[in-house]
Write a protein that holds these residues in place. Structure first.
Motif, PDB file in Angstrom:
ATOM      1  N   LYS A 248     -10.955   9.569  -2.318  1.00  0.00           N
ATOM      2  CA  LYS A 248      -9.945  10.044  -2.578  1.00  0.00           C
ATOM      3  C   LYS A 248      -8.737   9.860  -1.235  1.00  0.00           C
ATOM      4  O   LYS A 248      -7.683   9.486  -1.336  1.00  0.00           O
ATOM      5  CB  LYS A 248      -9.770  11.593  -2.246  1.00  0.00           C
ATOM      6  N   ASN A 249      -9.407   9.486  -0.256  1.00  0.00           N
ATOM      7  CA  ASN A 249      -8.318   9.148   0.931  1.00  0.00           C
ATOM      8  C   ASN A 249      -8.207   7.720   1.251  1.00  0.00           C
ATOM      9  O   ASN A 249      -7.661   7.283   2.031  1.00  0.00           O
ATOM     10  CB  ASN A 249      -9.048   9.763   2.453  1.00  0.00           C
ATOM     11  N   ALA A 250      -9.060   6.885   0.510  1.00  0.00           N
ATOM     12  CA  ALA A 250      -8.922   5.350   0.481  1.00  0.00           C
ATOM     13  C   ALA A 250      -7.856   4.799  -0.217  1.00  0.00           C
ATOM     14  O   ALA A 250      -7.360   5.512  -1.280  1.00  0.00           O
ATOM     15  CB  ALA A 250     -10.348   4.625   0.176  1.00  0.00           C
ATOM     16  N   ASN A 251      -7.370   3.631   0.012  1.00  0.00           N
ATOM     17  CA  ASN A 251      -6.389   2.623  -0.596  1.00  0.00           C
ATOM     18  C   ASN A 251      -6.947   2.394  -2.002  1.00  0.00           C
ATOM     19  O   ASN A 251      -8.364   1.888  -1.923  1.00  0.00           O
ATOM     20  CB  ASN A 251      -5.859   1.768   0.295  1.00  0.00           C
ATOM     21  N   PRO A 252      -6.205   2.449  -2.996  1.00  0.00           N
ATOM     22  CA  PRO A 252      -6.834   1.796  -4.216  1.00  0.00           C
ATOM     23  C   PRO A 252      -7.304   0.384  -4.191  1.00  0.00           C
ATOM     24  O   PRO A 252      -8.325   0.121  -4.886  1.00  0.00           O
ATOM     25  CB  PRO A 252      -5.535   1.948  -5.267  1.00  0.00           C
ATOM     26  N   ASN A 253      -6.865  -0.260  -3.251  1.00  0.00           N
ATOM     27  CA  ASN A 253      -7.162  -1.581  -3.170  1.00  0.00           C
ATOM     28  C   ASN A 253      -8.645  -1.695  -2.554  1.00  0.00           C
ATOM     29  O   ASN A 253      -9.393  -2.787  -2.679  1.00  0.00           O
ATOM     30  CB  ASN A 253      -6.361  -2.462  -2.322  1.00  0.00           C
ATOM     31  N   GLU A 254      -9.060  -0.828  -2.005  1.00  0.00           N
ATOM     32  CA  GLU A 254     -10.536  -0.638  -1.252  1.00  0.00           C
ATOM     33  C   GLU A 254     -11.600  -0.029  -2.246  1.00  0.00           C
ATOM     34  O   GLU A 254     -12.625   0.185  -1.641  1.00  0.00           O
ATOM     35  CB  GLU A 254     -10.458   0.112  -0.033  1.00  0.00           C
ATOM     36  N   TYR A 255     -11.133   0.255  -3.354  1.00  0.00           N
ATOM     37  CA  TYR A 255     -12.037   1.237  -4.287  1.00  0.00           C
ATOM     38  C   TYR A 255     -13.432   0.088  -4.588  1.00  0.00           C
ATOM     39  O   TYR A 255     -14.284   0.670  -4.532  1.00  0.00           O
ATOM     40  CB  TYR A 255     -11.445   1.403  -5.631  1.00  0.00           C
TER      41      TYR A 255
END
Length: 1166
Positions: A248-255
């Motif tokens: 939830k707190n991460a950037n979508p590029n780091e999923y």
């Protein structure tokens, strides 16, 4: 609190699926809920908080099923209902795949069958795992799909074989079949068993990993990893990491980086749920603080739900599964400032549900999970020893009453039932496994498993020491008596009987009885083959019991194959070998004798031979003196037996005496004879008869079946030929020599009586009789007939009327009463008796006469009254003459009209009310019909013909319509009404002469003016106007029309006077004008008429030829009058016209004064 590692909606659906598919686990809730309803929780208040990991109680209850379809995101209960509906409404399946169980590493096959009677092609079938995974793409090393078609039964068989099953193969499968607009599906489950172990620990993140990464089956979601039972290993606890918070707190590029780091391979599913959670966590205008996503509480505890409102004035309502919750002792509501609190006391499994709270138009929801405490085994199973046949009870105790437990034998679950040897008894916390009649196969390790523990123990089943209470004893019995072998042992166990080392087979005569500890072998009606050593061997014991049985039998002689009087017949000269079956135990001694003289065993002509089961008397070349009584004696230690046998030597009979012929017919005779003096020692069975012509030496047999009597009637002989007969006698031995031939005789007989004697006519003084010849005349031929009569008053009495052998009337009159009507023999079959008095009654008979004499008379059935009878006339018009009789001109007319009436009627013919001209129409009359004949019909012969038949004052009339038809004439006028384009419109008028028949149509022809060749355009056309199309532009056409009726087309056709020019568009071409050459020529006779002589009644022809142009018209004159206009024929050849006049049946007056003149002139003048 908001960051959780499990999905509440998926967990709830897995839980509902578990309760709907595993009733044994779902049944444990009810008693627990009832028990806890009246008890207080162990703690006054215990708040539930959302867990960071899956609750352990839920892991042991909700995740036990290995076929949970968590990846579907749907309610498994709905799937089960769909499956039941599909099974109940099956339209294509005749056999559906069934739920199966398999061990790890083994193979299993699922079969589906589809009936193809109403299918034109093969149906389409698909196999799925869950609802979305098509297994066709997974076929390979561990999965094979096969299909076959059986032509006789027309059934398609589809198979899915799973090879070397793995644990992750367990789950729900579905089979779908489609054909055009038809569809059918069926769901089934696969369970994969492994070795028993403790409840495994659960990692919810494994649900998002894919199975077989880097292997053949890579890419398949493996949710069964949540359901595996693994051994619990002591591992160091690692701190839990909240992956949801990281995502939830991460950037979508780091999923992808986070998913790879923490082993999450189903990133797509994680992102879908993350998106759903973010939608839930959006800012709310009504709530300052919403409910947590999920709460967990132990059974019996107290849970607290808290929300904080942005506006304390808003009204709050609480709901459970969509139904509003009212305040009660169970549900308590509190208000603290902006906080709204709901307490649920004494939580039970029924409180496990979805809750939501509304404030204004907004709401927030959560889920409550009630955890049931694990059930522990408080009293362990104990090892047990037992004997075979005993009742075994394995007992344990658990921590709660009526808890659900499972029993296992060597790791396999035990399923109790009404047909099972295993029964489970529950008494509160005590659980007992009962085994009735234990056997060695029941020796195994038994275990019991609960949600919180397990216990195991070993059961050993052995044999009790066997004691022989009553042994078997040797027996000696007589043949036919009962044999009873009985023994008693200490254990009530079955056993096996053997005789001389072979198993004993039960039958209607041999029975094996087992009742408790007693064993019996009963043999009814003992036989010699029942002797032997019998052994009884108890099952599962090495001990045996044995006894010997001996059967004794007094000697017996079996004469069943002989006659009732024990007589044996032998033909003289043959060898007799008489074998008599004997029996006895021990084998008896045999002695044969005749007249107190013993017959020894040797090599003489009369001797005896002995065998174990029979004795034989032998007589070589039997003689008549060998007849007599023979005795046979048997003797052994058990007794004696005697019998007498009569031997009779027989031979062929003597020949009979010569037969006597007593009566002779036309082709038959009757012969008699006496039986032979000696019958050969055997009764005469019958006789064969032969005959021959006197001058021949060849005898012919007359009967192939024996004649039982001493009389015979040979038939089918030739009259006038001399014959002789002879006899053969036959007995059981053979045929005798022939008798002496009879005296020669010649067959000759009168004819049979005449037939069909009837009255032909009667007048006041005569009677005419007629008859048919005899049916059988014979070789003597037929010379004639004799007709006799007598008067009715000459009968002796009224009872004199009798019936002859043919059933016809006969009269008992003396020969003097009959009067011969004819002086000479009558050669015809009709005769008139004359000179009879009027009103007298006479009887009549007729005889046929030949060289053999007169035949039997043929009588008329009743007396004949000599008086003429008047019969009213009656005309019988044939059916085809009841409608108009149609003939063509020139055809013959020959009509026969039968009639009745007596005396002979008077006939009158009329045509159209006038007398018929007999010169043109011939009339022939007979006594029964009239004939009207016309040799060559003409149209003038058409009309109504009336026939009148008169008999004295009686009259009968009838009418016949005759229509003589001919070809019609041509149409009168043919006009060209209009010409346009390629079309020409024609009109015409019907012909004047229709040929005495209706016009049926017209034939239209066209001709190009250049060639004048005629071509038919329309045939059988019914109207009097027509349009001719598709004509060639630039051509000029003439048209002509033929009329048509039932006789055909008219001889001539009417042509249009003008021509029709099919003009071309554009410049008009003008034809050059040429002067016509004058070909006219005055008529000139090239062959004049000559004098001709004709015979009256025959045809005559007059010929001449004339030359002229245009065509010459010819007229025939008779006495200066034009005659026979339509009877001459005109033809042209080489510019000459030939005229021929045909006169049919020339009358004499025409021959004498006939003169023909020929005139010709221009056609316009005529």
């Amino acid at each position: 609190m908001s960051g959780t590692l499990w999905c509440p909606c998926s967990l709830r659906k897995a839980r509902s699926h578990l309760s709907s598919t595993n009733p044994t686990l779902g049944s444990t809730r009810e008693p627990n809920e009832k028990k806890e309803a009246g008890t207080a929780p162990p703690k006054d208040e215990e708040e539930a908080s959302p867990p960071n990991a899956l609750p352990p109680g839920l892991g042991s209850r909700a995740l036990e099923r290995k076929d949970s379809d968590w990846s579907l995101g749907e309610s498994p209960g709905t799937e089960d209902r769909d499956k039941q509906n599909a099974n109940s409404l099956s339209t294509l399946f005749v056999e559906k795949p069934q739920t199966g169980t398999v061990k790890v590493g083994e193979n299993i096959t699922f079969i589906a069958k589809v009936k193809a009677e109403d299918l034109l092609r093969k149906p389409t079938i698909k196999w799925f795992k869950g609802k979305w995974m098509d297994l066709a793409s997974k076929a390979g090393k561990h999965l094979q799909l096969k299909e076959t078609f059986e032509r006789q039964t027309r059934v398609y068989t589809f198979e899915m074989q799973i090879i070397k099953a793995k644990e992750n193969y367990a789950g729900n499968y579905r089979c779908e079949v489609t054909y055009k607009d038809k569809f059918d599906s069926c769901s089934f489950d696969l369970e994969v068993h492994e070795s028993t172990g403790t409840t495994p620990s659960i990692d919810i993140r494994s649900a998002f990993k894919r199975s077989g990464e880097g292997q053949e089956d890579a890419g398949e979601l493996d949710f069964s990893g949540l359901l595996k039972r693994r051994e619990v290993k002591q591992q160091e606890e690692e701190p839990e990491i909240d992956v949801w918070e990281l995502l939830k707190n991460a950037n979508p590029n780091e999923y992808e980086k986070i998913a790879f780091q923490y082993g999450i391979t189903d990133l797509r599913g994680m992102l879908k749920r993350l998106k759903r959670m973010r939608r839930v966590e959006k800012k709310s205008a009504a709530f300052a603080k919403i409910l947590d996503p999920a709460y967990q509480i132990d059974k019996g505890g107290r849970v607290r739900f808290v929300v904080e409102l942005a506006d304390p004035k808003l009204e709050v309502k609480w709901y459970k599964n969509g139904q509003e919750i009212r305040p009660s002792t169970k549900y308590i509501f509190e208000h603290k400032g902006c906080e709204r609190i709901m307490f649920i006391n004494n939580c039970s499994l029924t409180d496990d549900a979805e809750y939501h709270v509304t404030a204004g138009d907004e709401k927030c929801s959560t889920e409550l999970f009630v955890r049931e405490p694990p059930i522990m085994v408080t009293k362990q199973l104990e090892d047990t020893n037992a004997y075979c046949g005993e009742r075994v009870e394995l007992e344990c105790e658990v921590s709660e009453d009526d808890a659900n437990v499972k029993w296992f034998k060597n790791g396999e679950e035990i399923t109790p039932g009404p047909k099972s040897r295993y029964k489970v008894k529950v008494e509160g916390k005590k659980h007992i496994l009962i085994i009735e009649g234990a056997t060695k196969a029941d020796s195994a390790e038994y275990s019991v498993m609960t949600t919180g523990g397990q216990s195991s123990a070993k059961l050993s089943v052995g044999l009790k020491p066997l004691k022989i209470l009553t042994p078997l004893t040797d027996q000696t019995v007589k043949l036919g008596k009962e044999i009873c072998l009985k023994c008693e042992i200490s254990e009530a166990i079955p056993g096996k009987w053997t005789k001389n080392g072979l198993p004993v087979q039960e039958s209607e005569r041999l029975k094996v009885v087992h009742k408790g500890r007693i064993h019996k072998l009963v043999i009814d009606n003992a036989l010699t083959e029942d002797e032997g050593e019998y052994v009884f061997a108890p099952d599962a014991y090495p001990d045996t019991l044995s006894a010997k049985v001996r059967v004794i039998d007094p000697p017996k002689i079996n004469l069943g194959g002989l006659d009732a009087d024990n007589t044996v017949t032998v033909v003289a000269g043959n060898k007799l070998r008489l074998e008599i079956p004997i029996s006895g135990e021990p084998p008896p001694k045999v002695i044969w004798s005749r007249a107190d003289k013993a017959i020894t065993e040797g090599s003489g002509r009369l001797r005896a031979e002995s065998y174990p089961d029979s004795s034989t008397l032998i007589i070589d070349v039997a003689e008549r003196d060998d007849s007599g009584v023979y005795n046979i004696n048997l003797k052994n230690e058990a007794g004696e037996a005697h019998a007498s046998i009569k031997i009779k030597v027989v031979d062929i009979p003597d020949p009979p005496v010569a037969p006597n012929v007593t009566d002779v017919g036309d082709d038959w005779c009757i012969m008699k004879w006496d039986p032979p003096v000696y019958d050969g020692g055997s009764p005469i069975l019958g006789y064969f008869i032969e005959r021959k012509k006197k001058q021949s030496s060849r005898w012919m047999r007359l009967n192939f079946d024996l004649c039982k009597e001493t009389t015979f009637e040979p038939k089918k002989m030739i009259e006038g030929v001399a014959y002789e007969v002879r006899i053969f006698a036959v007995n059981a031995v053979g045929i005798s020599k022939p008798s002496m031939p009879s005296k020669p005789f010649v067959p000759l007989a009168v004819t049979s009586p005449p037939t069909l004697l009837a009255v032909d006519s009667v007048t006041d003084t005569t009677v005419t009789m007629k008859w048919r010849p005899p049916d059988q005349i014979g070789a003597a031929g037929l010379d004639g007939y004799v007709l006799e009569y007598c008067f009715e008053g000459s009968l002796k009495s009224t009872s004199a009327k009798q019936s002859d052998e043919n059933g016809e009337a006969a009269y008992d009159l003396s020969a003097e009463d009959w009067i011969v009507a004819n002086t000479d023999l009558i050669d015809k079959t009709k005769f008139t008796i004359t000179g009879l008095p009027t009103d007298a009654k006479i009887f009549v008979r007729v005889k046929a006469v030949n060289a053999a004499g007169a035949s039997e008379p043929k009588y008329y059935s009743q007396p004949i009254l000599v008086k003429e009878v008047i019969e009213a006339p009656k005309i019988r018009i044939p059916r085809h003459l009841k409608q108009t009789y149609i003939r063509r001109v020139g055809e013959a007319v020959n009509l026969v009209i039968p009639f009745q009436g007596k005396p002979r009627p008077e006939l009158i013919w009329k045509k159209d009310g006038a007398e018929i001209d007999k010169n043109q129409i011939n009339i022939r009359n007979s006594e029964t019909d009239t004939i009207i004949f016309i040799r060559k019909a003409e149209r003038s012969h058409s009309g109504k013909y009336d026939l009148q038949v008169k008999v004295e004052k009686f009259t009968e009339s009838a009418s016949i319509d005759i229509q003589i038809v001919d070809r019609p004439g041509p149409p009168q006028i043919v006009k060209i009404e209009d010409v346009w384009g390629e079309n020409v419109a024609l009109t015409w008028t019907p012909p004047k002469d229709d040929g005495n028949a209706a016009i049926t149509g017209y034939t239209i022809q066209k001709a190009d003016k250049k060639s004048m060749e005629w071509f038919t355009v329309i045939e059988h056309y019914h109207r009097t106007n027509a349009t001719i199309t598709e004509l060639v532009i630039g051509n000029e056409y003439y048209f002509r029309i033929f009329a048509e009726n039932m006789c055909g087309l008219s001889e001539e056709a009417t042509m249009t006077k003008e021509s029709a020019v099919i003009a071309k568009d554009g410049k008009v071409y003008k034809n050059p004008v040429y002067e016509d050459f004058d070909f006219t020529e005055a008529p000139m006779f090239t062959q004049p008429l000559v004098n001709t002589y004709a015979i009256a009644g025959y045809n005559a022809t007059l010929n001449c030829s004339v030359r002229g142009n245009p065509k010459v018209l010819c007229f025939i004159f008779f006495n200066t009058l034009v005659k026979f206009k339509n009877l001459f024929f005109l033809s042209s050849l080489g510019g000459l016209s030939f005229c021929r006049l045909l006169l049919q049946g020339v009358p004499p007056n025409i021959i004498d004064s006939y003169l023909r003149d020929l005139q010709s002139s221009n056609p316009e003048e005529y």
